[in-house]
Design a protein around this motif. Structure first.
Motif, PDB file in Angstrom:
ATOM      1  N   LYS A   1      -5.012   6.393   0.956  1.00 46.51           N
ATOM      2  CA  LYS A   1      -4.293   5.114   0.931  1.00 46.51           C
ATOM      3  C   LYS A   1      -4.685   4.361  -0.335  1.00 46.51           C
ATOM      4  O   LYS A   1      -5.862   4.063  -0.555  1.00 46.51           O
TER       5      LYS A   1
ATOM      6  N   PRO B   1      -4.356   0.916  -1.898  1.00 45.96           N
ATOM      7  CA  PRO B   1      -3.931  -0.457  -1.609  1.00 45.96           C
ATOM      8  C   PRO B   1      -3.216  -1.063  -2.824  1.00 45.96           C
ATOM      9  O   PRO B   1      -3.299  -0.527  -3.928  1.00 45.96           O
ATOM     10  N   LYS B   2      -2.532  -2.163  -2.609  1.00 50.29           N
ATOM     11  CA  LYS B   2      -1.847  -2.872  -3.694  1.00 50.29           C
ATOM     12  C   LYS B   2      -2.843  -3.118  -4.835  1.00 50.29           C
ATOM     13  O   LYS B   2      -3.915  -3.689  -4.617  1.00 50.29           O
TER      14      LYS B   2
ATOM     15  N   SER C   1       0.833  -1.201   0.000  1.00 53.94           N
ATOM     16  CA  SER C   1       0.000   0.000   0.000  1.00 53.94           C
ATOM     17  C   SER C   1       0.869   1.253   0.000  1.00 53.94           C
ATOM     18  O   SER C   1       1.982   1.247   0.524  1.00 53.94           O
TER      19      SER C   1
END
Length: 122
Positions: free
Chosen positions: A99, A101-102, A82
């Motif tokens: 944020k 995330p992957k 992330s």
């Protein structure tokens, strides 16, 4: 065949066309009928994104669209982890940390007169 006298620039609906102005002699009517634009391009300009401490894998493929009243920034996280980023605007309130995330992506949008200043890692 007569030589062109000048270059004519025409700007209409975001398209730039360059052509030549030909003499208005009656003997050159055949040439005038076949006059066509030399160059035609869309007037969209891709703006540069200033990244500060953002990993290469997170900024890869980022897109900034600045044509029109509303600007848009799209980012996708290509990292194996992330990443938190913050969009900083000039002449407007900044966005909070987001944020990613992957494999995640996000769109940010803002109206004129604000413009993108930079994207920083939180």
């Amino acid at each position: 065949m007569a030589q062109p006298r000048a270059i004519v620039l025409t700007m209409a609906a975001g398209t730039l066309a360059l052509g030549t102005a030909l003499p208005a002699d009656a003997s050159d009517r055949d040439t005038q009928a076949t006059t066509q634009p030399v160059v035609s391009r869309q007037a969209h300009v891709k703006s540069r994104i200033d990244f500060v401490r953002v990993p290469k894998c997170a900024k890869k493929g980022a897109k900034l669209k600045t044509s029109g009243y509303t600007d848009h920034l799209w980012m996708k996280n290509h990292c194996g982890h992330s990443v938190k980023v913050k969009v900083i605007l000039h002449s407007h309130r900044d966005f909070g940390c987001k944020k990613l995330p992957k494999g995640g992506s996000h769109w940010w949008s803002w109206s004129w007169p604000a413009k993108l200043d930079k994207v920083v890692k939180c």
